[in-house]
Design a protein around this motif. Structure first.
Motif, PDB file in Angstrom:
ATOM      1  N   PRO A 252       0.797  -1.235   0.000  1.00 35.57           N
ATOM      2  CA  PRO A 252       0.000   0.000   0.000  1.00 35.57           C
ATOM      3  C   PRO A 252       0.825   1.278   0.000  1.00 35.57           C
ATOM      4  N   ALA A 253       1.939   1.312   0.744  1.00 29.45           N
ATOM      5  CA  ALA A 253       2.702   2.551   0.872  1.00 29.45           C
ATOM      6  C   ALA A 253       3.268   3.030  -0.472  1.00 29.45           C
ATOM      7  N   PRO A 254       3.998   2.181  -1.232  1.00 28.12           N
ATOM      8  CA  PRO A 254       4.502   2.655  -2.539  1.00 28.12           C
ATOM      9  C   PRO A 254       3.368   3.067  -3.478  1.00 28.12           C
ATOM     10  N   LEU A 255       2.260   2.334  -3.436  1.00 26.43           N
ATOM     11  CA  LEU A 255       1.122   2.688  -4.283  1.00 26.43           C
ATOM     12  C   LEU A 255       0.567   4.045  -3.896  1.00 26.43           C
ATOM     13  N   LEU A 256       0.467   4.312  -2.598  1.00 29.07           N
ATOM     14  CA  LEU A 256      -0.037   5.602  -2.127  1.00 29.07           C
ATOM     15  C   LEU A 256       0.892   6.737  -2.547  1.00 29.07           C
ATOM     16  N   ARG A 257       2.200   6.509  -2.444  1.00 32.16           N
ATOM     17  CA  ARG A 257       3.151   7.565  -2.818  1.00 32.16           C
ATOM     18  C   ARG A 257       3.051   7.889  -4.304  1.00 32.16           C
ATOM     19  N   ARG A 258       2.942   6.847  -5.148  1.00 38.83           N
ATOM     20  CA  ARG A 258       2.799   7.090  -6.588  1.00 38.83           C
ATOM     21  C   ARG A 258       1.498   7.820  -6.893  1.00 38.83           C
ATOM     22  N   LEU A 259       0.435   7.442  -6.182  1.00 37.39           N
ATOM     23  CA  LEU A 259      -0.867   8.078  -6.406  1.00 37.39           C
ATOM     24  C   LEU A 259      -0.822   9.558  -6.046  1.00 37.39           C
ATOM     25  N   VAL A 260      -0.209   9.877  -4.923  1.00 34.77           N
ATOM     26  CA  VAL A 260      -0.097  11.284  -4.513  1.00 34.77           C
ATOM     27  C   VAL A 260       0.754  12.056  -5.512  1.00 34.77           C
ATOM     28  N   GLN A 261       1.842  11.440  -5.962  1.00 35.13           N
ATOM     29  CA  GLN A 261       2.722  12.118  -6.916  1.00 35.13           C
ATOM     30  C   GLN A 261       2.008  12.369  -8.244  1.00 35.13           C
ATOM     31  N   GLU A 262       1.203  11.389  -8.704  1.00 33.64           N
ATOM     32  CA  GLU A 262       0.486  11.561  -9.963  1.00 33.64           C
ATOM     33  C   GLU A 262      -0.618  12.612  -9.855  1.00 33.64           C
ATOM     34  N   MET A 263      -1.225  12.727  -8.695  1.00 35.04           N
ATOM     35  CA  MET A 263      -2.347  13.642  -8.526  1.00 35.04           C
ATOM     36  C   MET A 263      -1.902  15.078  -8.277  1.00 35.04           C
ATOM     37  N   VAL A 264      -0.888  15.281  -7.452  1.00 35.30           N
ATOM     38  CA  VAL A 264      -0.488  16.652  -7.088  1.00 35.30           C
ATOM     39  C   VAL A 264       0.957  16.958  -7.454  1.00 35.30           C
ATOM     40  N   GLY A 265       1.673  15.963  -8.002  1.00 33.16           N
ATOM     41  CA  GLY A 265       3.061  16.198  -8.375  1.00 33.16           C
ATOM     42  C   GLY A 265       3.970  16.200  -7.161  1.00 33.16           C
ATOM     43  N   ALA A 266       5.177  16.691  -7.385  1.00 35.44           N
ATOM     44  CA  ALA A 266       6.151  16.766  -6.294  1.00 35.44           C
ATOM     45  C   ALA A 266       6.108  18.159  -5.679  1.00 35.44           C
ATOM     46  N   GLY A 267       6.635  18.292  -4.495  1.00 30.83           N
ATOM     47  CA  GLY A 267       6.670  19.590  -3.849  1.00 30.83           C
ATOM     48  C   GLY A 267       6.190  19.524  -2.408  1.00 30.83           C
ATOM     49  N   ALA A 268       6.107  20.704  -1.802  1.00 28.40           N
ATOM     50  CA  ALA A 268       5.763  20.796  -0.382  1.00 28.40           C
ATOM     51  C   ALA A 268       4.364  20.262  -0.095  1.00 28.40           C
ATOM     52  N   PHE A 269       3.397  20.520  -1.003  1.00 28.21           N
ATOM     53  CA  PHE A 269       2.025  20.065  -0.771  1.00 28.21           C
ATOM     54  C   PHE A 269       1.949  18.530  -0.780  1.00 28.21           C
ATOM     55  N   ALA A 270       2.632  17.915  -1.737  1.00 28.27           N
ATOM     56  CA  ALA A 270       2.658  16.455  -1.809  1.00 28.27           C
ATOM     57  C   ALA A 270       3.329  15.863  -0.579  1.00 28.27           C
ATOM     58  N   ASP A 271       4.422  16.486  -0.162  1.00 29.56           N
ATOM     59  CA  ASP A 271       5.115  15.986   1.028  1.00 29.56           C
ATOM     60  C   ASP A 271       4.243  16.118   2.273  1.00 29.56           C
ATOM     61  N   THR A 272       3.469  17.209   2.346  1.00 33.62           N
ATOM     62  CA  THR A 272       2.563  17.389   3.484  1.00 33.62           C
ATOM     63  C   THR A 272       1.492  16.307   3.503  1.00 33.62           C
ATOM     64  N   LEU A 273       0.954  15.984   2.319  1.00 34.70           N
ATOM     65  CA  LEU A 273      -0.035  14.910   2.240  1.00 34.70           C
ATOM     66  C   LEU A 273       0.562  13.584   2.700  1.00 34.70           C
ATOM     67  N   LEU A 274       1.801  13.342   2.310  1.00 35.69           N
ATOM     68  CA  LEU A 274       2.445  12.086   2.697  1.00 35.69           C
ATOM     69  C   LEU A 274       2.721  12.046   4.197  1.00 35.69           C
ATOM     70  N   TRP A 275       2.933  13.201   4.798  1.00 33.71           N
ATOM     71  CA  TRP A 275       3.070  13.244   6.258  1.00 33.71           C
ATOM     72  C   TRP A 275       1.838  12.616   6.913  1.00 33.71           C
ATOM     73  N   GLY A 276       0.674  13.072   6.458  1.00 34.01           N
ATOM     74  CA  GLY A 276      -0.550  12.591   7.089  1.00 34.01           C
ATOM     75  C   GLY A 276      -0.939  11.197   6.660  1.00 34.01           C
ATOM     76  N   LEU A 277      -0.889  10.910   5.338  1.00 38.38           N
ATOM     77  CA  LEU A 277      -1.386   9.634   4.831  1.00 38.38           C
ATOM     78  C   LEU A 277      -0.379   8.513   5.023  1.00 38.38           C
ATOM     79  N   ASP A 278       0.834   8.723   4.523  1.00 41.19           N
ATOM     80  CA  ASP A 278       1.844   7.676   4.622  1.00 41.19           C
ATOM     81  C   ASP A 278       2.411   7.596   6.037  1.00 41.19           C
ATOM     82  N   GLY A 279       2.939   8.722   6.525  1.00 42.32           N
ATOM     83  CA  GLY A 279       3.546   8.730   7.863  1.00 42.32           C
ATOM     84  C   GLY A 279       2.540   8.450   8.961  1.00 42.32           C
ATOM     85  N   GLY A 280       1.341   9.054   8.867  1.00 44.47           N
ATOM     86  CA  GLY A 280       0.339   8.857   9.906  1.00 44.47           C
ATOM     87  C   GLY A 280      -0.141   7.422   9.982  1.00 44.47           C
TER      88      GLY A 280
END
Length: 583
Positions: A252-280
């Motif tokens: 699930p984790a690699p799939l979630l990271r690819r999904l976030v990257q495809e939807m919002v791209g790279a950058g601070a916003f994507a990293d913030t989402l990963l804080w909550g979704l992946d890290g949380g």
């Protein structure tokens, strides 16, 4: 609390659950309900247990003796519950039986009191019929047995005052009369039980109970039980943690990271989402779910076996050193699951002094959330020996607090009066259902907080604002406690839920260090993790606990308690930071 509910809510019918293995003890409350005039249905429970003890209760005979419907049940398996429902629906169609007839002296007192409520042309303010739904005789019982002294119901107090005005020459309640009434009611319950059930054969559970409560054998059993609890919690929790996080990282984790990257791209916003979704989510799987689920399972087993009551009996002498009676152990054990219901459970203690001491000890007790911090930060990364050392420090702090309060607060602990139950074999289905219910509630409440907190912390980190919050804390967190500055920030979030501190710290580590953060030692030493767990577990309780403390002991006492606990946590953490390098 039970009487307040009955008297304030005026139920159409009361289901009195009686223990078929100890019928005389259960019938006392049933007779009391009948005396007060409540329409009653008796659910004769534990009939399967009674049959194992070669006790067959005459259901029809009991029904004739009481004058109310009696239904045999085995609640654990749902047997008889449909009959109870049908009896409830028809209960309003039967006339309330008159209460028991007592000795002439008591009957005379009851008649005088009842006459004061039913005298022609005299209106009770408020009217007797409206006070808790009691008829004159039931109201007389309520006044004579002193319900106005123990139930916080305004109408009941008005009832007592009315009787006092009408009968100024008659003492309304005295212990001698109340004890005599209780003795006669107990005798009636014994006679009914002997007539319909006979004597119960001693079972294996009774012998086990004596073995578990005799000091010579009970203390070693208690030590063995506690050691088993810790061992299961550490090893099973760690195994589940590795299993869940490995599964998450594998798919699930690699799939979630690819999904976030495809939807919002790279950058601070994507990293913030990963804080909550992946890290949380990773943090919840690493700490919250495995250890708390294991703890809930252990607690359900201990509760269902009846061992908790045996511990209360065994520990009465020890608890008196901290100003409490043995039954205070029950809310303290409950606090190992959650502090909130434990503080509410402290209402069973007889004085405000005992409730203050118990509430303080409960606030210091490692709940399941704090246990997750200790096990997830210390046992998992430093070793179970250090986790036991953390528990030892917390126990020493709690013991010192209890001893100190016992000396400072005037008064003595009350006598130990509680009902004892034989030890029983827990029902696997009930244990699993109870564990699942508690875990589901935890996930439902905690998951949004964990993910939301991770998102907020991620946004603060990605925008650089986190360091503006960390700098004011640096002298205390870095200077006194010797922790990374951001660790102090996660401790602030612990006010929401205690395990959130560690889970946000893991989420922080995942984002900053990536897969290397599967070990918190990537950016914190063993000694720092021990200090972090100590401060997190000893500091101010979570918001829910504070809210309940304010309601139960008052906001002034709660504020003083929170300040004192925070001071102790910082003191212990600072001292530990300086002593650990010497170990």
């Amino acid at each position: 609390l039970a009487w307040e509910t009955l008297l304030a809510r005026r139920p159409h019918v009361v289901v009195a659950v009686a223990d078929a293995t100890n019928l005389a003890r259960s019938l006392y409350v049933t007779l009391q309900l009948l005396d007060l005039g409540f329409p009653v249905i008796v659910a004769l429970n534990l009939t399967d247990e009674a049959r194992r003890r070669e006790v067959i209760v005459d259901e029809q005979g009991l029904q004739a003796a009481l004058g109310v419907p009696v239904v045999s049940t085995v609640a654990l398996r749902g047997e008889g519950l449909e009959r109870v429902r049908r009896a409830i629906l028809t209960a309003g169609q039967t006339r309330r039986p008159r209460g028991e007839t007592y000795s002439p002296a008591i009957e005379e007192r009851l008649a005088d009191l009842a006459a004061s409520f039913a005298a022609p042309g005299v209106r009770c303010d408020p009217a007797c019929a409206a006070i808790c739904g009691l008829e004159p005789r039931g109201a007389a019982f309520a006044v004579l047995e002193g319900f106005g002294q123990v139930c916080e119901i305004g109408e009941l107090a008005a009832l007592v005052e009315h009787a006092r005005c009408r009968l100024p020459q008659l003492p309304l309640h005295d212990d001698r009369t109340a004890l005599r009434l209780a003795a006669e009611r107990h005798a009636r319950a014994e006679r009914i039980a002997a007539a319909v059930a006979g004597r119960s054969r001693e079972g294996a559970g009774d012998r086990l109970w004596r073995f578990a409560t005799r000091p010579a054998t009970g203390v070693p059993v208690l030590v063995a039980v506690l050691a088993t609890v810790f061992a299961v919690l550490f090893f099973v929790g760690e195994w589940l943690s590795v299993l869940l996080t490995t599964t998450w990282e594998a798919g699930p984790a690699p799939l979630l990271r690819r999904l976030v990257q495809e939807m919002v791209g790279a950058g601070a916003f994507a990293d913030t989402l990963l804080w909550g979704l992946d890290g949380g989510i990773y943090a919840a799987l690493a700490v919250g779910i495995p250890y708390i689920m294991t703890f809930y399972l252990i607690m359900a087993l201990l509760e269902d076996s009846g061992y908790v009551n045996a511990v209360a009996y065994l520990s009465d002498r020890l608890m008196r050193h901290v100003g409490l009676q043995g039954r205070a152990v029950i809310p303290l054990i409950a606090a190992a699951g959650c502090n909130v219901p434990a503080i509410m459970g402290a209402r069973v203690l007889t004085s405000r002094r005992e409730r203050l001491i118990a509430s303080t000890l409960i606030a210091l007790m490692p709940c399941s959330a704090r246990t997750a911090v200790i096990v997830g930060a210390v046992s998992l990364y430093v070793g179970w020996g250090w986790a036991l050392a953390v528990y030892g420090v917390i126990f020493a702090v709690g013991l010192s607090a209890g001893l100190g309060l016992n000396r400072l607060l005037p008064g003595q602990p009350g006598a130990l009066v509680m009902e004892m139950f034989p030890l029983r074999r827990p029902s696997p289905w009930l244990v699993l259902r109870k564990t699942w219910t508690r875990l589901r509630d935890f996930v439902w409440v905690a998951a949004p907080i964990i993910i939301g907190g991770s998102l907020l912390l991620g946004a603060l980190y990605e925008t650089g604002i986190v360091w503006h919050f960390s700098r004011p804390l640096a002298p205390l967190v870095e200077g006194w406690l010797g922790l990374p500055a951001v660790a102090g920030l996660t401790l602030l979030f612990a006010i929401l839920r205690k395990e959130l501190a560690l889970q946000l710290l893991i989420a922080f580590a995942v984002v900053v260090y990536g897969s290397a953060a599967t070990n918190l030692n990537a950016f914190m030493s063993d000694h720092q993790l021990v200090v972090y767990a100590l401060v997190s577990c000893l500091s101010v309780p979570c918001a829910s606990t504070i809210a309940v403390l304010g309601r139960e002991i008052g906001w002034r006492a709660t504020f003083l308690l929170a300040v004192a606990i925070l001071g102790v946590a910082l003191l212990v953490g600072g001292v530990a930071h300086r002593l650990l390098p010497l170990v």
